[in-house]
Motif scaffolding. Structure first.
Motif, mmCIF file in Angstrom:
data_model
loop_
_atom_site.group_PDB
_atom_site.id
_atom_site.type_symbol
_atom_site.label_atom_id
_atom_site.label_comp_id
_atom_site.label_asym_id
_atom_site.label_seq_id
_atom_site.Cartn_x
_atom_site.Cartn_y
_atom_site.Cartn_z
ATOM 1 N N GLN A 10 29.182 -3.480 -8.688
ATOM 2 C CA GLN A 10 27.964 -2.672 -8.701
ATOM 3 C C GLN A 10 27.100 -2.934 -9.925
ATOM 4 O OE1 GLN A 10 29.096 1.411 -8.120
ATOM 5 N NE2 GLN A 10 29.224 1.159 -5.903
ATOM 6 N N ASP A 11 27.685 -3.310 -11.057
ATOM 7 C CA ASP A 11 26.866 -3.544 -12.244
ATOM 8 C C ASP A 11 25.956 -4.754 -12.071
ATOM 9 O OD1 ASP A 11 27.739 -1.406 -13.667
ATOM 10 O OD2 ASP A 11 29.389 -2.469 -14.625
ATOM 11 N N ALA A 12 26.475 -5.827 -11.485
ATOM 12 C CA ALA A 12 25.698 -7.059 -11.395
ATOM 13 C C ALA A 12 24.940 -7.193 -10.083
ATOM 14 C CB ALA A 12 26.623 -8.271 -11.560
ATOM 15 N N ASN A 13 25.361 -6.500 -9.021
ATOM 16 C CA ASN A 13 24.787 -6.730 -7.705
ATOM 17 C C ASN A 13 24.452 -5.447 -6.964
ATOM 18 O OD1 ASN A 13 25.087 -9.751 -7.428
ATOM 19 N ND2 ASN A 13 27.196 -9.188 -7.871
ATOM 20 N N ARG A 14 23.995 -4.431 -7.666
ATOM 21 C CA ARG A 14 23.664 -3.190 -6.985
ATOM 22 C C ARG A 14 22.389 -3.371 -6.143
ATOM 23 N NH1 ARG A 14 23.660 -2.624 -11.896
ATOM 24 N NH2 ARG A 14 21.753 -3.094 -12.989
ATOM 25 N N ASN A 15 22.211 -2.496 -5.168
ATOM 26 C CA ASN A 15 21.026 -2.571 -4.317
ATOM 27 C C ASN A 15 19.760 -2.437 -5.157
ATOM 28 O OD1 ASN A 15 22.949 -2.556 -2.359
ATOM 29 N ND2 ASN A 15 22.148 -0.790 -1.241
ATOM 30 N N GLU A 16 18.803 -3.308 -4.895
ATOM 31 C CA GLU A 16 17.544 -3.287 -5.645
ATOM 32 C C GLU A 16 16.382 -3.557 -4.706
ATOM 33 O OE1 GLU A 16 18.979 -4.960 -10.017
ATOM 34 O OE2 GLU A 16 18.188 -6.343 -8.520
ATOM 35 N N GLY A 17 15.213 -3.104 -5.127
ATOM 36 C CA GLY A 17 13.973 -3.429 -4.445
ATOM 37 C C GLY A 17 12.920 -3.782 -5.471
ATOM 38 N N ARG A 18 11.924 -4.568 -5.050
ATOM 39 C CA ARG A 18 10.826 -4.918 -5.961
ATOM 40 C C ARG A 18 9.599 -5.262 -5.128
ATOM 41 N NH1 ARG A 18 11.738 -9.763 -10.047
ATOM 42 N NH2 ARG A 18 12.007 -10.878 -8.077
ATOM 43 N N PHE A 19 8.445 -4.780 -5.565
ATOM 44 C CA PHE A 19 7.172 -5.080 -4.929
ATOM 45 C C PHE A 19 6.205 -5.547 -6.014
ATOM 46 C CE2 PHE A 19 9.337 -1.799 -2.557
ATOM 47 C CZ PHE A 19 9.301 -2.293 -1.260
ATOM 48 N N ARG A 20 5.566 -6.671 -5.794
ATOM 49 C CA ARG A 20 4.694 -7.239 -6.822
ATOM 50 C C ARG A 20 3.671 -8.165 -6.176
ATOM 51 N NH1 ARG A 20 8.620 -11.698 -9.889
ATOM 52 N NH2 ARG A 20 9.184 -12.870 -8.015
ATOM 53 N N THR A 21 2.553 -8.368 -6.863
ATOM 54 C CA THR A 21 1.523 -9.271 -6.368
ATOM 55 C C THR A 21 0.597 -9.670 -7.507
ATOM 56 O OG1 THR A 21 -0.169 -9.579 -4.667
ATOM 57 C CG2 THR A 21 -0.115 -7.440 -5.751
ATOM 58 N N ARG A 22 -0.095 -10.768 -7.303
ATOM 59 C CA ARG A 22 -1.134 -11.196 -8.246
ATOM 60 C C ARG A 22 -2.470 -10.567 -7.851
ATOM 61 N NH1 ARG A 22 2.366 -15.719 -8.082
ATOM 62 N NH2 ARG A 22 2.908 -16.448 -10.180
ATOM 63 N N PRO A 23 -3.463 -10.563 -8.755
ATOM 64 C CA PRO A 23 -4.733 -9.863 -8.494
ATOM 65 C C PRO A 23 -5.699 -10.698 -7.655
ATOM 66 C CG PRO A 23 -4.795 -10.807 -10.671
ATOM 67 C CD PRO A 23 -3.421 -11.121 -10.139
ATOM 68 N N LEU A 24 -5.292 -11.104 -6.425
ATOM 69 C CA LEU A 24 -6.138 -11.852 -5.494
ATOM 70 C C LEU A 24 -6.470 -13.249 -5.987
ATOM 71 C CD1 LEU A 24 -8.613 -8.972 -4.557
ATOM 72 C CD2 LEU A 24 -6.454 -9.577 -3.463
ATOM 73 N N ALA A 25 -5.811 -13.701 -7.039
ATOM 74 C CA ALA A 25 -5.993 -15.052 -7.568
ATOM 75 C C ALA A 25 -4.699 -15.439 -8.279
ATOM 76 C CB ALA A 25 -7.182 -15.129 -8.527
ATOM 77 N N ARG A 26 -4.608 -16.693 -8.662
ATOM 78 C CA ARG A 26 -3.369 -17.199 -9.256
ATOM 79 C C ARG A 26 -3.360 -16.919 -10.759
ATOM 80 N NH1 ARG A 26 1.689 -18.765 -7.302
ATOM 81 N NH2 ARG A 26 2.717 -19.867 -8.990
ATOM 82 N N SER A 27 -2.899 -15.738 -11.149
ATOM 83 C CA SER A 27 -2.739 -15.398 -12.559
ATOM 84 C C SER A 27 -1.358 -15.849 -13.030
ATOM 85 C CB SER A 27 -2.897 -13.889 -12.769
ATOM 86 O OG SER A 27 -1.992 -13.185 -11.950
ATOM 87 N N SER A 28 -1.155 -15.885 -14.338
ATOM 88 C CA SER A 28 0.124 -16.339 -14.881
ATOM 89 C C SER A 28 1.247 -15.366 -14.567
ATOM 90 C CB SER A 28 0.021 -16.548 -16.395
ATOM 91 O OG SER A 28 -0.331 -15.334 -17.036
ATOM 92 N N GLN A 29 0.921 -14.079 -14.401
ATOM 93 C CA GLN A 29 1.906 -13.066 -14.054
ATOM 94 C C GLN A 29 1.400 -12.246 -12.867
ATOM 95 O OE1 GLN A 29 2.767 -10.561 -17.397
ATOM 96 N NE2 GLN A 29 3.587 -12.211 -18.653
ATOM 97 N N ARG A 30 2.336 -11.596 -12.204
ATOM 98 C CA ARG A 30 1.965 -10.653 -11.147
ATOM 99 C C ARG A 30 1.607 -9.329 -11.815
ATOM 100 N NH1 ARG A 30 5.877 -14.093 -9.279
ATOM 101 N NH2 ARG A 30 5.602 -14.907 -7.152
#
Length: 260
Positions: A46-66
């Motif tokens: 459970q420490d290394a592989n617990r259930n996770e979720g993530r939602f992310r996106t860039r600002p409608l263009a290719r930025s260096s980070q989401r």
């Protein structure tokens, strides 16, 4: 995790109005879509592989980070998507919009330890369910008279076919021959809220002004001016920043594309 990730997806739509006489220059489209997904971890670690979720996106263009990013959300047992979409096309004018709701359940949230999760940017003891949502609406218009073609059998938009392809050649008898291609202007508004229950993924409001030049059905040049703001973001803290949680941005992007 490293176990099976399960999900089910569906979409149902229709076109109650489609102008056959004009070859599909007028139509109305609607659809509803949904998904049910279950992140699945390795229960033996459970420490290394617990259930996770993530939602992310860039600002409608290719930025260096989401720039809109929930980072990893521990204890994500289930999440769902519910989306609504609609298109109204009147000749060269098209109005299109979509909105998606995403609830996430953390029924068995795990309290991570700092050693195991150094990148979490939120309070690790919060185990509330979460709710994210976002959508867009845009209007576009062809200055050269074309329209966005639509396939009724699949409920999807198809490629643009210019009345006259772009070309510029010398004529054999002197002078030059030219074709303009298809020119389109567009304006779009986007909204996305990825902050809820102690998860600060950011709240973004964005505008886009576009000028698109279709050379042929298989090539085009897109130009976009994008501006907007992001609030309530924990990304700066997650990446070792100084605690800034809001900001404005301005982006200009140009793309030349050939597809085949």
């Amino acid at each position: 995790g490293d176990s099976a990730q399960r999900g089910g997806y569906a979409r149902y739509g229709g076109s109650p109005w489609y102008d056959e006489t004009s070859g599909g220059r007028g139509y109305l489209h609607w659809a509803v879509s949904g998904a049910v997904c279950k992140p699945d971890s390795d229960a033996g670690d459970q420490d290394a592989n617990r259930n996770e979720g993530r939602f992310r996106t860039r600002p409608l263009a290719r930025s260096s980070q989401r720039w809109l990013n929930t980072t990893r959300i521990p204890g994500a047992e289930w999440y769902q998507h519910l989306g609504f979409e609609g298109i109204l096309n009147l000749g060269s004018l098209q109005i299109c919009g979509e909105y998606i709701f995403t609830p996430l359940q953390r029924d068995d949230a795990i309290t991570p330890t700092p050693a195991a999760t150094p990148s979490y940017a939120f309070d690790p003891v919060i185990d509330d369910d979460l709710f994210f949502h976002g959508g867009y609406v845009y209007a576009s218009y062809f200055l050269t008279g074309e329209h966005m073609t639509y396939r009724r059998t699949s409920g999807t938009l198809q490629r643009v076919r210019p009345h006259e392809n772009f070309f510029l050649v010398d004529r054999l008898k002197g002078g030059r021959g030219a074709g303009w291609g298809a020119w389109q202007v567009a304006l779009r508004y986007d909204y996305l809220d990825l902050s809820d229950g102690g998860v600060n993924g950011g709240v973004g409001s964005m505008f886009t002004a576009g000028l698109n030049w279709y050379w042929t059905p298989y090539s085009k040049v897109q130009n976009n001016l994008i501006w907007g703001d992001i609030d309530d973001s924990g990304l700066a803290n997650a990446t070792g920043g100084t605690g800034v949680d809001a900001g404005d941005f301005l982006i200009f992007g140009s793309r030349f594309m050939i597809d085949f």
